[in-house]
Design an enzyme around this catalytic site. Sequence first.
Site, PDB file in Angstrom:
ATOM      1  N   ASP A  20     -23.194   9.617 -36.544  1.00 37.06           N
ATOM      2  CA  ASP A  20     -23.735  10.925 -36.902  1.00 37.06           C
ATOM      3  C   ASP A  20     -22.639  11.976 -36.897  1.00 37.06           C
ATOM      4  OD1 ASP A  20     -25.603  12.715 -37.647  1.00 37.06           O
ATOM      5  OD2 ASP A  20     -26.558  12.907 -35.693  1.00 37.06           O
ATOM      6  N   LYS A  60     -33.544   4.846 -39.240  1.00 36.26           N
ATOM      7  CA  LYS A  60     -33.270   6.002 -38.364  1.00 36.26           C
ATOM      8  C   LYS A  60     -33.996   5.846 -37.024  1.00 36.26           C
ATOM      9  CE  LYS A  60     -31.988   9.751 -39.739  1.00 36.26           C
ATOM     10  NZ  LYS A  60     -31.402  10.733 -40.573  1.00 36.26           N
ATOM     11  N   LYS A  83     -25.120   3.682 -37.446  1.00 37.18           N
ATOM     12  CA  LYS A  83     -25.059   4.844 -38.342  1.00 37.18           C
ATOM     13  C   LYS A  83     -24.493   6.002 -37.535  1.00 37.18           C
ATOM     14  CE  LYS A  83     -27.793   7.343 -41.756  1.00 37.18           C
ATOM     15  NZ  LYS A  83     -27.361   8.674 -41.406  1.00 37.18           N
ATOM     16  N   CYS A 117     -34.553  44.070 -16.622  1.00 39.25           N
ATOM     17  CA  CYS A 117     -33.548  43.035 -16.351  1.00 39.25           C
ATOM     18  C   CYS A 117     -33.888  42.328 -15.025  1.00 39.25           C
ATOM     19  CB  CYS A 117     -32.159  43.663 -16.277  1.00 39.25           C
ATOM     20  SG  CYS A 117     -30.892  42.471 -15.808  1.00 39.25           S
ATOM     21  N   TYR A 148     -16.497   1.537 -45.050  1.00 39.07           N
ATOM     22  CA  TYR A 148     -16.737   1.164 -46.443  1.00 39.07           C
ATOM     23  C   TYR A 148     -15.413   1.180 -47.188  1.00 39.07           C
ATOM     24  CZ  TYR A 148     -19.505   1.276 -50.847  1.00 39.07           C
ATOM     25  OH  TYR A 148     -20.083   1.000 -52.056  1.00 39.07           O
ATOM     26  N   CYS A 159     -29.845  43.815 -21.602  1.00 43.29           N
ATOM     27  CA  CYS A 159     -29.791  44.699 -20.449  1.00 43.29           C
ATOM     28  C   CYS A 159     -28.646  45.671 -20.714  1.00 43.29           C
ATOM     29  CB  CYS A 159     -29.506  43.895 -19.170  1.00 43.29           C
ATOM     30  SG  CYS A 159     -29.010  44.980 -17.812  1.00 43.29           S
ATOM     31  N   CYS A 177     -24.553  45.334 -13.615  1.00 41.66           N
ATOM     32  CA  CYS A 177     -25.444  44.167 -13.617  1.00 41.66           C
ATOM     33  C   CYS A 177     -24.588  42.925 -13.298  1.00 41.66           C
ATOM     34  CB  CYS A 177     -26.117  44.067 -14.983  1.00 41.66           C
ATOM     35  SG  CYS A 177     -27.240  42.686 -15.103  1.00 41.66           S
ATOM     36  N   CYS A 186     -30.858  43.297 -12.450  1.00 42.12           N
ATOM     37  CA  CYS A 186     -30.552  44.631 -11.933  1.00 42.12           C
ATOM     38  C   CYS A 186     -31.706  45.618 -12.130  1.00 42.12           C
ATOM     39  CB  CYS A 186     -29.282  45.179 -12.590  1.00 42.12           C
ATOM     40  SG  CYS A 186     -29.529  45.604 -14.305  1.00 42.12           S
ATOM     41  N   GLU A 246     -24.709  -2.232 -39.113  1.00 38.69           N
ATOM     42  CA  GLU A 246     -23.707  -1.315 -38.554  1.00 38.69           C
ATOM     43  C   GLU A 246     -24.401  -0.148 -37.873  1.00 38.69           C
ATOM     44  OE1 GLU A 246     -21.412   0.055 -41.868  1.00 38.69           O
ATOM     45  OE2 GLU A 246     -21.130  -1.987 -42.608  1.00 38.69           O
TER      46      GLU A 246
HETATM   47  S1  IVH Z   1     -22.551   3.505 -45.897  1.00 39.19           S
HETATM   48  C1  IVH Z   1     -23.393   3.620 -50.338  1.00 39.19           C
HETATM   49  N1  IVH Z   1     -22.335   3.115 -43.318  1.00 39.19           N
HETATM   50  O1  IVH Z   1     -24.913   8.027 -43.477  1.00 39.19           O
HETATM   51  C2  IVH Z   1     -23.259   3.530 -48.886  1.00 39.19           C
HETATM   52  N2  IVH Z   1     -22.958   5.283 -44.076  1.00 39.19           N
HETATM   53  O2  IVH Z   1     -27.098   8.602 -45.906  1.00 39.19           O
HETATM   54  C3  IVH Z   1     -22.591   4.680 -48.286  1.00 39.19           C
HETATM   55  N3  IVH Z   1     -23.201   6.939 -42.285  1.00 39.19           N
HETATM   56  O3  IVH Z   1     -23.429   9.825 -46.071  1.00 39.19           O
HETATM   57  C4  IVH Z   1     -22.732   4.924 -46.860  1.00 39.19           C
HETATM   58  N4  IVH Z   1     -22.713   5.589 -40.615  1.00 39.19           N
HETATM   59  O4  IVH Z   1     -22.269   9.870 -43.835  1.00 39.19           O
HETATM   60  C5  IVH Z   1     -22.623   3.992 -44.292  1.00 39.19           C
HETATM   61  N5  IVH Z   1     -22.047   2.652 -41.067  1.00 39.19           N
HETATM   62  C6  IVH Z   1     -22.328   3.522 -42.025  1.00 39.19           C
HETATM   63  C7  IVH Z   1     -22.648   4.867 -41.755  1.00 39.19           C
HETATM   64  C8  IVH Z   1     -22.964   5.721 -42.812  1.00 39.19           C
HETATM   65  C9  IVH Z   1     -23.039   6.834 -40.952  1.00 39.19           C
HETATM   66  C10 IVH Z   1     -23.632   8.178 -42.966  1.00 39.19           C
HETATM   67  C11 IVH Z   1     -22.766   8.582 -44.128  1.00 39.19           C
HETATM   68  C12 IVH Z   1     -23.660   8.662 -45.323  1.00 39.19           C
HETATM   69  C13 IVH Z   1     -25.023   8.687 -44.699  1.00 39.19           C
HETATM   70  C14 IVH Z   1     -25.975   7.906 -45.580  1.00 39.19           C
END
Ligand code: IVH
Length: 674
Positions: A122, A318, A120, A412, A232, A430, A436, A415, A118
Amino acid sequence: MKDLFADDSDYARIDELRKELHRHNYNYYVLNAPEISDQEFDKLMYELQGLEAKHPEYSDSNSPTMRVGSDLNKNFKQVTHKYPMLSLANTYSEADVSEFYDRVTKGLEGEAFEICTELKFDGTSISITYVDGKMTQAVTRGDGIRGDDVTDNVKTIRSIPLVLPSGKGYPHEFEMRGEVLMPWTVFEELNKERELHEESLFANPRNAASGTLKLQNSAEVAARKLDSYLYYMLGEQLPHDGHYENLIEAKNWGFKISDNTKKCKTLQEVLDYIAYWDVERKNLPVATDGIVLKVNSIRQQQLLGYTAKSPRWAIAYKFQAERECTRLNKVSYQVGRTGAVTPVANLDPVLLAGTVVKRATLNNADFIDKFDLHIGDMVYVEKGGEIIPKIVGVDVDSRPNDAEKIKFITNCPECGASLVRYDGEAAYYCPNDMTCPPQIKGKIEHFISRRAMNIDYLGPETVDLFYQKGLIRDVADLYTLKSSDLFALPGFKEKSVDNILKGIEASKKVPWSRVLFAIGIRFVGETTAKVLANTFDSIDALKTATLDDLVRVDEIGEKIAQSIILYFKDDRNLEIIERLRDAGVQLKSKSEELSDRADKLAGKSIVISGVFALHSRDEYKELIEKNGGKNVGSISSKTSFILAGDNMGPSKQQKAQQLNIPIINEETFLKMIE
Ligand code: IVH
């Protein structure tokens, strides 16, 4: 007497409208495929709001009208998570991923397994509980054991369902976890607006999303246009053993699940997924910072178990923040509305995260000193989750012997005035705020902006042009602009001239509290301006206030008070105010508001409950506010009394009794404020 027949048909319509609006929300925010126009949607919403106002007895905390939020301020209740919210172990290389794969293979003693890969996302994580298909609670991660109850705020996020369609076979109770996100476009728009008002910028969409979710006012949250992805499902009776299969099910119940989630059978498939998304993620509308790998079978997840901090069945890969090395050629300096001077590094162009970077912020003089920067230095530039590239290091070894050390300017650049540094502040300023150019233009841009005087059809480019042509030198000059001045400018035709002048005219109706924000007294932001305007009915009252008068006002500290005093000491400000007054700008509260205002209910917190015969709920709310009281949503020990009509709910009656809160009927209330 209550017209039962009318009530029944109203209820049927309320029910129908709620279902329709839930469906349209889902089509628009989850499927991206609206069936009706925005106008038609608003019309249905308006009809529902009207019927709900007429029938408070049919109120429902999961109605689509909850999406607009409320103005009430609240502190969040802390809630213990039913299942702790763990984090994931991080990895940064293919080798780490391969090791994870081996560990899982060993842990499952050679049994075949699948990995769900999946994105991740942010943002900020959230756990949402549904009971019998209705959202009952949404809680932030907090420390993983306990989080903040942000249900009202989460309800404003349109891609998260409040009520699930019936007959879909979801468990009686389950939790959905996922990420609340601020899309890039919304984030950029928000920061642009904050920059205009010289408010601190959010460094990245993650901070913006979590900051927004913690706002005390859910109407403000609703305006910030958050989005979500859920990833989840937890509960006792989930439909499938497969995590992926449960997500597909959740999608069918109306949740926003990423289409980019994939089930992989081999390590190679996992690595291919990572390689593909490392590049492709740059085209997504939301920020991602990696890939999450999860063993798909829940039975196998349980076999693998957990360490103290994270599951053994999942891991996060990451992405590397992109970093490049390039030459620092020059430092230029930008002057903002308040006169703050920001140094900017001019770099040899370098490709970073898909865009050519030529400039990076150097923040302030201390930052330059920290890295001991010299002209010609090779610097490392990074663009992680942040949108503004930043310098994260210097290659000191490659510095030429005769490199010139960067010295912060003393005058500045716009000016020529000598810069000053105030106690406790990192920035140089300034001080020439009256002549200005960027300060003048910045002040005018702030004055016309949406949250201030909201003058349509004027923007930074027009302000710049008017300034260049000598038509405006301060905000009061806007009110003396003539159509002949504007027609003389290139590209200005009848329609645009008319729109600008009408916009300026309309701004004369903007209430005093917003004018006070618009004139741009240092440290007087939107909220402070409202607080001040509530205490000081006019600019004349504020002008004559002493330091003591000012600090006596709630929320006004010494720093703000000093700044207000300083503002009114300056004759040039007084002159602008007089010209605004002559133009007809509102420099005092409207007289009818003043004469209407009484304080018979000052300091009282009042809950309204039930159905009323003599006035509508909204009218009672207004009456409470006009008399200096506060209408609050729920009963607590701080409630002064309950204004009750017919059919007050039994749970409210019980709570009122428990806490010994008086219950007052309409007639008594009206006598109180007579
Ligand atoms: S699963 C036990 N899936 O990443 C598993 N987390 O350090 C729980 N996050 O706190 C997390 N995308 O905020 C999961 N597809 C994804 C995610 C995801 C972002 C974040 C989430 C979590 C942190 C994990």
